[in-house]
Design a protein around this motif. Sequence first.
Motif, PDB file in Angstrom:
ATOM      1  N   UNK A 145       0.827  -1.215   0.000  1.00  0.00           N
ATOM      2  CA  UNK A 145       0.000   0.000   0.000  1.00  0.00           C
ATOM      3  C   UNK A 145       0.862   1.265   0.000  1.00  0.00           C
ATOM      4  N   UNK A 146       1.991   1.234   0.709  1.00  0.00           N
ATOM      5  CA  UNK A 146       2.883   2.393   0.713  1.00  0.00           C
ATOM      6  C   UNK A 146       3.469   2.633  -0.673  1.00  0.00           C
ATOM      7  N   UNK A 147       3.756   1.532  -1.387  1.00  0.00           N
ATOM      8  CA  UNK A 147       4.308   1.673  -2.739  1.00  0.00           C
ATOM      9  C   UNK A 147       3.294   2.289  -3.691  1.00  0.00           C
ATOM     10  N   UNK A 148       2.003   2.027  -3.450  1.00  0.00           N
ATOM     11  CA  UNK A 148       0.955   2.551  -4.330  1.00  0.00           C
ATOM     12  C   UNK A 148       0.445   3.920  -3.894  1.00  0.00           C
ATOM     13  N   UNK A 149       0.930   4.429  -2.776  1.00  0.00           N
ATOM     14  CA  UNK A 149       0.421   5.693  -2.245  1.00  0.00           C
ATOM     15  C   UNK A 149       0.813   6.851  -3.158  1.00  0.00           C
ATOM     16  N   UNK A 150      -0.146   7.729  -3.446  1.00  0.00           N
ATOM     17  CA  UNK A 150       0.117   8.891  -4.281  1.00  0.00           C
ATOM     18  C   UNK A 150       0.834   9.961  -3.471  1.00  0.00           C
ATOM     19  N   UNK A 151       1.918  10.472  -4.019  1.00  0.00           N
ATOM     20  CA  UNK A 151       2.699  11.495  -3.342  1.00  0.00           C
ATOM     21  C   UNK A 151       2.248  12.885  -3.780  1.00  0.00           C
ATOM     22  N   UNK A 152       2.456  13.895  -2.940  1.00  0.00           N
ATOM     23  CA  UNK A 152       2.094  15.267  -3.339  1.00  0.00           C
ATOM     24  C   UNK A 152       2.895  15.712  -4.559  1.00  0.00           C
ATOM     25  N   UNK A 153       2.274  16.536  -5.385  1.00  0.00           N
ATOM     26  CA  UNK A 153       2.944  17.087  -6.561  1.00  0.00           C
ATOM     27  C   UNK A 153       2.775  18.602  -6.545  1.00  0.00           C
ATOM     28  N   UNK A 154       3.632  19.290  -7.283  1.00  0.00           N
ATOM     29  CA  UNK A 154       3.543  20.740  -7.376  1.00  0.00           C
ATOM     30  C   UNK A 154       2.250  21.138  -8.076  1.00  0.00           C
ATOM     31  N   UNK A 155       1.539  22.085  -7.494  1.00  0.00           N
ATOM     32  CA  UNK A 155       0.250  22.511  -8.037  1.00  0.00           C
ATOM     33  C   UNK A 155       0.487  23.615  -9.067  1.00  0.00           C
ATOM     34  N   UNK A 156       0.709  23.214 -10.312  1.00  0.00           N
ATOM     35  CA  UNK A 156       1.003  24.163 -11.378  1.00  0.00           C
ATOM     36  C   UNK A 156      -0.071  24.077 -12.454  1.00  0.00           C
ATOM     37  N   UNK A 157      -0.588  25.225 -12.845  1.00  0.00           N
ATOM     38  CA  UNK A 157      -1.527  25.274 -13.961  1.00  0.00           C
ATOM     39  C   UNK A 157      -0.732  25.376 -15.260  1.00  0.00           C
TER      40      UNK A 157
END
Length: 382
Positions: free
Chosen positions: A33-45
């Motif tokens: 589950x940790x391997x599949x966890x989505x990590x935060x990404x930069x919020x860029x338009x």
Amino acid sequence: MRWGALALAVATLAGCASTENALKDANTLLTEREADKLLPVTNLSPYALALGRFGRMLDIYKEGDPVIYMQTRSILDATNLSSPLVGAEIPGDITEMVRTAVNRIGARVVYVPYHPDYLVSQAQLGAKFGVTMPDFLITGALTEFDRAIAGAGRVNSAGIEFGKGNGKTTLGGDIKRTAIYSALALDLNLVSFATQQMVPQVQASNVVKVLNFSSEDNASLGFYGDAFGFKLEGKYLQGRHSAIRTLVDLSVLELIGKATNTPYWRCIPNGTPDPVVVENMRAGYNALTPELKLGLIQVTLRKYGEPVQVTQKYDDATRQALEKVYAQRYPALGAVDVMTWQGFEPLFFGVPMAWDTAQKPALVGAAPASGVAAPVGSKAGA
């Protein structure tokens, strides 16, 4: 024999249900589950990069000019569709998005926060600080949210039946697709802080379409009355907050681009010239005296990397630099008079930027000496 088999089964089950195996399974599950966890990404338009480019453009076009200080009023939802009573479909306050967009530009445009309660409380504690007054205020609101302005759906179905009696077999399937568009609009205006008047024609009004897409796939297989099948459903709803951030970034770029009379559209792929900026520059250039025009021409040539001095005279160095630049970058224009706006416009709006595509070299045989006409009433060295 029977009791021996039973004992063996009990022992096997006891071994599988041990604490050690439970911990092992838990660790395996945690790792997966940790391997599949989505990590935060930069919020860029899509326009966040354009804002950064615009900052570098200002460094070139506004070199030596004073910093522009910006502030905002609260940028709220004017449609009332952010109310919890109607589902709070869009944010009620996007001021922070506007602040982020302004701050993304760079050092030439500085955002001045306005938090009087915080300043008063800090002053009561003995804090000493200065106050920077803004040059401009940004006002505006989310002005439109039209749901389901257009929609369409398609369904494809097919079925086949063959065999008789106990061998009767049926096959079937259908595919369904539905798309619905909504629209969001943002209006921003610029206010002079000193006069508290709106700056004429410096505004941004942009709209973005938001997609609501759904899909459904069905299939079935039957044998003489018994059947089984499967159904796949999918749905994509474009984030409204993300769409609004895109609107904010584009609108801030347009607003400050107009305020500074810079070709901000060059920061956007396939951007088109803004008629407000073009007209402002045309009127301003035509109002200059010949000496000031020559000074502006020389300043612009320096932005092309030409080592000319700002003498406000049509000297040999200026003539040679003009001939070189126009022959290399604008050979199709032929002879031009840079003392007119038609001749100066490509020079001003075409200042090289780091993200520009490589320019084609001048055609062999293009005569630099005839590329730029001497200003009327001027001569080399005058």
